[in-house]
Design a protein around this motif. Sequence first.
Motif, short mmCIF file in Angstrom:
data_model
loop_
_atom_site.label_atom_id
_atom_site.label_comp_id
_atom_site.label_asym_id
_atom_site.label_seq_id
_atom_site.Cartn_x
_atom_site.Cartn_y
_atom_site.Cartn_z
N SER A 43 2.75 12.46 0.63
CA SER A 43 3.02 11.03 0.43
C SER A 43 3.78 10.49 1.63
O SER A 43 3.50 9.38 2.10
CB SER A 43 3.77 10.79 -0.88
N GLN A 50 0.84 -1.21 0.00
CA GLN A 50 0.00 0.00 0.00
C GLN A 50 0.87 1.25 0.00
O GLN A 50 0.59 2.21 -0.71
CB GLN A 50 -0.90 0.02 1.24
N ASN A 51 1.93 1.21 0.83
CA ASN A 51 2.81 2.37 0.92
C ASN A 51 3.42 2.72 -0.42
O ASN A 51 3.45 3.88 -0.83
CB ASN A 51 3.95 2.09 1.91
N ASN A 80 0.18 5.12 7.51
CA ASN A 80 -0.25 3.78 7.13
C ASN A 80 0.57 2.72 7.86
O ASN A 80 0.03 1.73 8.34
CB ASN A 80 -0.09 3.63 5.61
N CYS A 110 1.33 10.07 4.58
CA CYS A 110 0.45 8.93 4.33
C CYS A 110 1.16 7.62 4.60
O CYS A 110 0.63 6.71 5.24
CB CYS A 110 -0.04 8.92 2.90
N TRP A 137 0.79 4.35 -2.52
CA TRP A 137 0.62 5.75 -2.15
C TRP A 137 1.73 6.62 -2.72
O TRP A 137 1.49 7.65 -3.33
CB TRP A 137 0.67 5.93 -0.64
N TYR A 156 0.96 9.67 -5.58
CA TYR A 156 1.15 11.11 -5.45
C TYR A 156 2.09 11.63 -6.50
O TYR A 156 1.88 12.68 -7.13
CB TYR A 156 1.67 11.46 -4.06
#
Lengths: 820, 60
Positions: free
Chosen positions: A786, A753-754, A793, A789, A757, A761
Amino acid sequence: MDRPLPQCDHCRLPIPPADLVTSEHDGKTLNFCCHGCHGVYQLIHGAGLEDFYRRRDWREAGINPGVFERDFDPAEVEPHIRHLNEQQAEIHLLLDGIRCASCVWLIEKVLLRTPGVVDARINYGTHRLRLRFNPQQTDAAGLCRRIARIGYLPRPHTADAVRDRARRQQRSTLIRFGTAAFLSMQLMGYSIALYAGFFQGMGSGSKQIIQLLAALVTTPVVFYCGWPFLNGAWRSLRNRMPNMDLLIALGVLTAYGYSLFAMTRGAEVYFDTAAMIVTLILLGRMLEESARHRAASGIDRLLNLAPQTATRIDGNSEQMVPSSSLHPGDLVLVAPGERFPVDGALAGGSTEIDESALTGEPLPVCKRPGDRISAGTLNLTTAVTLRVTCISEDSFIARIARLVEEAQARRAPIQVLADRVAALFVPLVVSLSLATFIGWWLIGGNPVAGMLNAVAVLVIACPCALGLATPTAVLVATGQAARRGILFRGGDILERTGRLDTVAFDKTGTLTLGVPQVVELLPWRCSSEELLLTAATVEAGSSHPIARGILAAARNRNLPIPLRGGARTIPGQGVAADGPDGEIRVGNRAFQPHQIPAEIVNHGQAASEVHVSKGARYLGCILLTDCLRPEAAEVVDQLHAMGLRTVMLTGDRETSARAIAKQVGIDEIHAGLTPQLKAAWLHQLKATGQQLMMVGDGINDAPALAEAEIGCAMDGSTDIALENSDLVLTRPDLRRLVEAIMLSRRGLAIIRQNLGWAFAYNLVALPLAAAGQLLPIVAAAAMAFSSVCVVGNSLRLARRGPLPPRTQHSPGKVPCSVQP
Amino acid sequence: MLSSTLILIFLSLCIGTGAWLIFLWAVKKGEFDDMEGPKYRMLDDDPVSPAEEDDHADDD
């Protein structure tokens, strides 16, 4: 000594007649060896804790006491001494037997109080002692003897070139990171000023000064701290293999170069991007290096198991020679308490040896003339002669060390995911920025603006958060794991654990407890208590694992075991002692003078039978077996539910392996495997693309642990197994393994997920940059958002997630061996 | 206004450099070589080594 001295009732040491301190308590006369022990007894007694004296266990296992009586030959230590000057000499010793910080404390204090010792310092992580002393007042062999006398085994050790280089490398990475972190902190202040200036307005003079300062602190970060990346990028360019280094170097250099150029034109700068990328990625490298360093010291320790000197028998004389000078056919004398220097066959005498350092097998093994013995194993009972069968370089232990080294060198570099992304991303970004340049030149007719925008594309595309995506998730996940007693040796391990599809177990000590336990008593015309008590009386004081099993069973039933000496150990057969009703014999079938009644049959799977007789009476038989870990079946079940395949690899016989496998429900077993075969089997499976984990505990598992994608060892494993594993369970509980896999699966999901993200961005900002519409503040915001986030996360991992609740131990659970 | 900012920046650089030099010295001296031991060492209940005892004797 003719008559045993009375023992101190507190510390159990013999009391020299002149020092006797007696005291009356509850009508009993107690003897103490000093007022200190008396005082401690009164304290314990006063607090109502006398139970301590009943519960404490004096017969704890350990190295044979004979080990500590061995002498140190000055010729053995001399070559390792480094003379600093007239007054000082230094020696490095590797210490066996250090378990906790108190050991470190004890050794240091004892040495510091020895006259002539200038400094003694133990590195707790590597068990290495640096000893400085005055050679005119004391000698190194004497100091070694002193350390041995308090219960630790010193082994002389010279620091070699390889380890020196590794340490210098580690220090240089630390300095690079420290410098980068310090300069980035300064830079952050300037960047905030510049952001504020962007919104509130700022005099062009101040702006220039601050930008200049920012350039000043960034330059060393890029060219000094970032040197490893620049170097790696250059190498990857020459090899035409785009990797992570290239992406980092590209981003850092373009951000830095563009900012320098922008500064001269009064535009906005991106120095912080360049510095941040370097700092964060250096941090990751540093953590990885220290993990590797630890693995290397494990190999050292393994090779050092075999002593470097041996006593060779030449005709009628004995001679101390270096182990490496021994040739096949030489005769070597090995005293009890010494480790065997080379592989060989027993020539004279029979003895029991402790192979646990090598195999994890807890039971001493009886060796008779002609039997093969491996270097590094410990001679327990009698002095024997050994006929050398191969030179020390080819010994079993040296071959294992070589296998481990090979497997470690072959291990894939870390950050596989990031490297794969980079290989795709670099060409993409470069072609996009080229397209921007050509587009502006051809369509807009403005090559200068095209150049600037192309660079902006490069800068914005290099994801700052890529540096954060993996480390932050890894940091949080490993922290969480550590709280649950699971240690990951680095971020790549977490990644790879999340991708596993097969788990391979060793049998002894992994699926089983590795300690024999009494499973059944078969008394013959007597009570089972009498049987157990008789056996325990004779076995008291023995450190043989079977003796410990019997004693533990006796204590569990609260049988009072009298302390007594005089037991004789007959290697490979049993123990005998003289009692009031005749000789007591505790041992195997062949050891019994009596015909064993036909009713005494071993029905179950018990591995060992111990027969007991007292004088003319046969008392019965005690059955012991190495029990399964109580949680093993549940764990295998859960692993299956998680979609994993389980395999058992063992050196044991097929039948006993199959019995255990059936009980825990393992799919597949491979029995009778040597360490090499275990590793080869894993290698073969790895070639088919399987992601493997090996769980094991002995030195014989070390090559397999290193070969497997993930090696996992539990608390209580041998040193070399621990050092070679990527994943360590600090509590002897297999359920942690399930938790570890679940946690790393979640960690891996978060990392994905990271990365998503971070790229998302940057992808939004990319078209703006290509179009020349990228406001610096948008770029800064994209970077900051970013990063926030990604960090946020990752922090989700810190919350208690859907991990399996800790199930309570069932009440019938056998107590695990007490950890020191 | 500007000059005070400059002085502060200069000061922060000086202090930072000082910290950095101490860090370099610590690395060279090997302070970071053993990351495990010291946390246990501090629990030792026996800080008075013979050398320190001499120091205390001097104080009296």
